[in-house]
Design a protein around this motif. Structure first.
Motif, PDB file in Angstrom:
ATOM      1  N   CYS A   1      36.329  40.514  40.475  1.00 46.48           N
ATOM      2  CA  CYS A   1      35.449  40.334  41.636  1.00 46.48           C
ATOM      3  C   CYS A   1      36.213  40.567  42.937  1.00 46.48           C
ATOM      4  O   CYS A   1      35.666  41.090  43.913  1.00 46.48           O
ATOM      5  N   TRP A   2      37.465  40.168  42.951  1.00 48.72           N
ATOM      6  CA  TRP A   2      38.285  40.321  44.159  1.00 48.72           C
ATOM      7  C   TRP A   2      38.648  41.780  44.376  1.00 48.72           C
ATOM      8  O   TRP A   2      38.685  42.260  45.509  1.00 48.72           O
ATOM      9  N   VAL A   3      38.910  42.489  43.270  1.00 53.61           N
ATOM     10  CA  VAL A   3      39.309  43.897  43.380  1.00 53.61           C
ATOM     11  C   VAL A   3      38.064  44.723  43.694  1.00 53.61           C
ATOM     12  O   VAL A   3      38.012  45.551  44.533  1.00 53.61           O
TER      13      VAL A   3
ATOM     14  N   LEU B   1      40.567  33.377  35.993  1.00 53.88           N
ATOM     15  CA  LEU B   1      41.270  34.588  36.409  1.00 53.88           C
ATOM     16  C   LEU B   1      40.542  35.845  35.944  1.00 53.88           C
ATOM     17  O   LEU B   1      40.466  36.824  36.680  1.00 53.88           O
ATOM     18  N   LEU B   2      40.016  35.814  34.733  1.00 49.97           N
ATOM     19  CA  LEU B   2      39.305  36.983  34.223  1.00 49.97           C
ATOM     20  C   LEU B   2      38.039  37.279  35.027  1.00 49.97           C
ATOM     21  O   LEU B   2      37.602  38.424  35.115  1.00 49.97           O
TER      22      LEU B   2
ATOM     23  N   VAL C   1      45.827  26.332  30.082  1.00 48.33           N
ATOM     24  CA  VAL C   1      45.690  27.782  29.933  1.00 48.33           C
ATOM     25  C   VAL C   1      44.251  28.187  29.617  1.00 48.33           C
ATOM     26  O   VAL C   1      43.722  29.104  30.251  1.00 48.33           O
ATOM     27  N   PRO C   2      43.560  27.535  28.687  1.00 48.50           N
ATOM     28  CA  PRO C   2      42.163  27.936  28.429  1.00 48.50           C
ATOM     29  C   PRO C   2      41.231  27.707  29.616  1.00 48.50           C
ATOM     30  O   PRO C   2      40.180  28.329  29.703  1.00 48.50           O
TER      31      PRO C   2
END
Length: 44
Positions: A42-44, A36-37, A29-30
Protein backbone atom coordinates in the motif's frame (compact mmCIF):
# COMPACT_ATOMS: atom_id res chain seq x y z
CA UNK A 1 34.15 -23.94 46.49
CA UNK A 2 31.26 -21.57 47.02
CA UNK A 3 32.44 -19.41 44.11
CA UNK A 4 32.00 -22.25 41.62
CA UNK A 5 28.59 -23.19 43.01
CA UNK A 6 27.49 -19.55 42.70
CA UNK A 7 28.56 -19.29 39.06
CA UNK A 8 26.87 -22.48 37.88
CA UNK A 9 23.27 -21.27 38.30
CA UNK A 10 24.05 -18.02 36.48
CA UNK A 11 25.42 -19.98 33.53
CA UNK A 12 22.29 -22.11 33.55
CA UNK A 13 20.04 -19.06 33.61
CA UNK A 14 21.60 -17.49 30.51
CA UNK A 15 20.19 -20.04 28.02
CA UNK A 16 16.78 -19.73 29.65
CA UNK A 17 16.82 -15.99 29.10
CA UNK A 18 17.86 -16.48 25.49
CA UNK A 19 15.04 -18.96 24.96
CA UNK A 20 12.52 -16.60 26.48
CA UNK A 21 13.68 -13.82 24.15
CA UNK A 22 13.31 -16.14 21.20
CA UNK A 23 9.87 -17.18 22.38
CA UNK A 24 8.84 -13.54 22.69
CA UNK A 25 10.07 -12.83 19.18
CA UNK A 26 8.29 -15.85 17.75
CA UNK A 27 5.10 -14.76 19.51
CA UNK A 28 5.08 -11.39 17.72
CA UNK A 29 6.24 -12.52 14.27
CA UNK A 30 2.78 -13.81 13.22
CA UNK A 31 1.28 -10.48 14.28
CA UNK A 32 3.83 -8.28 12.50
CA UNK A 33 4.12 -10.26 9.25
CA UNK A 34 0.53 -9.67 7.99
CA UNK A 35 0.78 -5.98 8.84
CA UNK A 36 3.96 -5.67 6.81
CA UNK A 37 2.52 -7.69 3.94
CA UNK A 38 -0.41 -5.28 3.76
CA UNK A 39 1.34 -2.00 4.58
CA UNK A 40 4.37 -2.27 2.29
CA UNK A 41 2.43 -2.77 -0.98
CA UNK A 42 0.00 0.00 0.00
CA UNK A 43 2.88 2.35 0.78
CA UNK A 44 4.70 1.57 -2.47
Amino acid sequence: MTDTSDTRPTEGEAPLRRQSRLQRLMRYVPLIAPVLLFAVPCWV
